[in-house]
Design a protein around this motif. Structure first.
Motif, PDB file in Angstrom:
ATOM      1  N   TRP A 172      22.035  23.929  30.643  1.00  0.00           N
ATOM      2  CA  TRP A 172      23.271  24.452  30.996  1.00  0.00           C
ATOM      3  C   TRP A 172      23.484  24.754  32.282  1.00  0.00           C
ATOM      4  O   TRP A 172      22.945  25.758  32.957  1.00  0.00           O
ATOM      5  N   PRO A 173      23.723  23.597  33.070  1.00  0.00           N
ATOM      6  CA  PRO A 173      23.713  23.683  34.590  1.00  0.00           C
ATOM      7  C   PRO A 173      24.878  24.616  35.394  1.00  0.00           C
ATOM      8  O   PRO A 173      25.631  24.105  35.757  1.00  0.00           O
ATOM      9  N   ARG A 174      24.443  25.957  35.458  1.00  0.00           N
ATOM     10  CA  ARG A 174      25.484  26.841  36.076  1.00  0.00           C
ATOM     11  C   ARG A 174      25.748  26.426  37.478  1.00  0.00           C
ATOM     12  O   ARG A 174      24.758  26.078  38.133  1.00  0.00           O
ATOM     13  N   GLN A 175      27.074  26.640  37.706  1.00  0.00           N
ATOM     14  CA  GLN A 175      27.339  26.104  39.481  1.00  0.00           C
ATOM     15  C   GLN A 175      27.939  27.401  39.905  1.00  0.00           C
ATOM     16  O   GLN A 175      27.828  27.544  41.243  1.00  0.00           O
ATOM     17  N   ASN A 176      28.180  28.588  39.125  1.00  0.00           N
ATOM     18  CA  ASN A 176      28.622  29.875  39.989  1.00  0.00           C
ATOM     19  C   ASN A 176      29.539  29.684  41.125  1.00  0.00           C
ATOM     20  O   ASN A 176      29.418  30.065  42.267  1.00  0.00           O
ATOM     21  N   PRO A 177      30.739  28.916  40.982  1.00  0.00           N
ATOM     22  CA  PRO A 177      31.476  28.663  42.031  1.00  0.00           C
ATOM     23  C   PRO A 177      32.347  30.087  42.358  1.00  0.00           C
ATOM     24  O   PRO A 177      32.391  31.098  41.939  1.00  0.00           O
ATOM     25  N   ALA A 178      32.710  30.050  43.616  1.00  0.00           N
ATOM     26  CA  ALA A 178      33.507  31.205  44.357  1.00  0.00           C
ATOM     27  C   ALA A 178      34.862  31.596  43.341  1.00  0.00           C
ATOM     28  O   ALA A 178      35.327  30.596  43.015  1.00  0.00           O
ATOM     29  N   PRO A 179      35.130  32.697  43.403  1.00  0.00           N
ATOM     30  CA  PRO A 179      36.549  33.106  42.609  1.00  0.00           C
ATOM     31  C   PRO A 179      37.650  32.471  42.937  1.00  0.00           C
ATOM     32  O   PRO A 179      38.447  31.788  42.242  1.00  0.00           O
ATOM     33  N   ALA A 180      37.930  31.851  44.281  1.00  0.00           N
ATOM     34  CA  ALA A 180      38.984  30.903  44.847  1.00  0.00           C
ATOM     35  C   ALA A 180      38.770  29.852  43.910  1.00  0.00           C
ATOM     36  O   ALA A 180      39.961  29.122  43.775  1.00  0.00           O
ATOM     37  N   LEU A 196      37.590  29.248  40.980  1.00  0.00           N
ATOM     38  CA  LEU A 196      37.962  29.756  39.690  1.00  0.00           C
ATOM     39  C   LEU A 196      39.665  29.768  39.231  1.00  0.00           C
ATOM     40  O   LEU A 196      40.034  29.511  38.494  1.00  0.00           O
ATOM     41  N   ALA A 197      39.941  30.344  40.349  1.00  0.00           N
ATOM     42  CA  ALA A 197      41.447  30.505  40.446  1.00  0.00           C
ATOM     43  C   ALA A 197      42.098  29.125  40.510  1.00  0.00           C
ATOM     44  O   ALA A 197      43.111  28.910  39.866  1.00  0.00           O
ATOM     45  N   ASP A 198      41.656  28.113  41.307  1.00  0.00           N
ATOM     46  CA  ASP A 198      42.356  27.027  41.189  1.00  0.00           C
ATOM     47  C   ASP A 198      42.185  26.088  39.960  1.00  0.00           C
ATOM     48  O   ASP A 198      43.132  25.652  39.595  1.00  0.00           O
ATOM     49  N   ALA A 218      41.706  27.479  37.025  1.00  0.00           N
ATOM     50  CA  ALA A 218      42.753  28.027  36.160  1.00  0.00           C
ATOM     51  C   ALA A 218      44.130  27.758  36.326  1.00  0.00           C
ATOM     52  O   ALA A 218      44.762  27.534  35.235  1.00  0.00           O
ATOM     53  N   GLU A 219      44.415  27.592  37.545  1.00  0.00           N
ATOM     54  CA  GLU A 219      45.895  27.142  37.855  1.00  0.00           C
ATOM     55  C   GLU A 219      46.202  25.679  37.607  1.00  0.00           C
ATOM     56  O   GLU A 219      47.226  25.383  36.861  1.00  0.00           O
ATOM     57  N   ARG A 220      45.182  24.830  37.512  1.00  0.00           N
ATOM     58  CA  ARG A 220      45.251  23.524  37.120  1.00  0.00           C
ATOM     59  C   ARG A 220      45.533  23.321  35.590  1.00  0.00           C
ATOM     60  O   ARG A 220      46.306  22.570  35.116  1.00  0.00           O
ATOM     61  N   LEU A 221      44.647  24.259  34.994  1.00  0.00           N
ATOM     62  CA  LEU A 221      44.955  24.405  33.580  1.00  0.00           C
ATOM     63  C   LEU A 221      46.158  24.896  33.186  1.00  0.00           C
ATOM     64  O   LEU A 221      46.756  24.379  32.057  1.00  0.00           O
ATOM     65  N   ARG A 222      46.424  25.716  33.586  1.00  0.00           N
ATOM     66  CA  ARG A 222      48.013  26.646  33.297  1.00  0.00           C
ATOM     67  C   ARG A 222      49.009  25.553  33.349  1.00  0.00           C
ATOM     68  O   ARG A 222      50.056  25.538  32.565  1.00  0.00           O
ATOM     69  N   ALA A 223      49.061  24.989  34.649  1.00  0.00           N
ATOM     70  CA  ALA A 223      50.061  23.833  35.073  1.00  0.00           C
ATOM     71  C   ALA A 223      50.020  22.726  33.758  1.00  0.00           C
ATOM     72  O   ALA A 223      51.115  22.116  33.580  1.00  0.00           O
TER      73      ALA A 223
END
Ligand code: 5GP
Ligand code: ZN
Length: 145
Positions: free
Chosen positions: A124-132, A134-136, A138-143
């Motif tokens: 389960w290769p966690r990447q732990n990206p920055a909050p920004a 994650l926000a990007d 999420a925005e792509r998915l919402r769109a």
């Protein structure tokens, strides 16, 4: 984006043949939209597959009603597995596309009773990206909703 394609038309799909009774299976449960049967590999005792009755290759191909019915069937089988096999836990696993580990191109959910030391393991290769980031995402998915 490449998509998993259904290489198994219904007349040559192993699960369609199983559901039609052309090949044997140990059935557990069935309703109008789903059929549940013992996985031939039995990763742990009580390992069941809940499949759509209709041929749909993946989550992307199944209807909302079929997906809901498979999940309800998985819950029902998980309840029965708890009573019948006394597992310490239960795992639901549903793969779409060969890259995700799908080997039979007919939509199905694994219900796997789990026990300490049962040998099942995932990387389960966690990447732990920055909050920004994650926000990007999420925005792509919402769109795309
Ligand atoms: P997948 O890798 O697509 O998520 O899972 C496919 C599952 O189908 C495997 O766990 C495999 O053991 C099971 N399977 C493959 N062929 C048959 C069969 O002919 N009968 C039954 N009962 N299970 C099968
Ligand atoms: Zn099929």
């Amino acid at each position: 984006m490449p998509r998993f394609t259904d290489a198994s038309p219904p007349d040559s799909c192993i699960f369609c043949r199983l559901i039609a009774g052309e090949i044997p299976s140990a059935r557990v449960y069935e309703d109008a939209l789903t059929v549940a049967f013992m996985d031939i590999g039995q990763v742990t005792p009580g390992h069941v597959l809940v499949a759509t009755r209709r041929h749909a290759a993946t989550l992307w191909d199944a209807t909302p009603e079929e997906v809901a019915a498979v999940m309800q069937g998985a819950r029902r089988v998980a309840q029965a597995a708890r009573a019948a096999f006394d597992p310490a836990g239960v795992m639901l696993l549903q793969a779409n596309g060969a890259v995700a580990g799908q080997t039979v191109a007919h939509f199905h959910m694994h219900v796997v009773p789990r026990h300490a030391g049962d040998g099942i393991d995932f990387t389960w290769p966690r990447q732990n990206p920055a909050p920004a980031v994650l926000a990007d995402y999420a925005e792509r998915l919402r769109a795309a909703l």
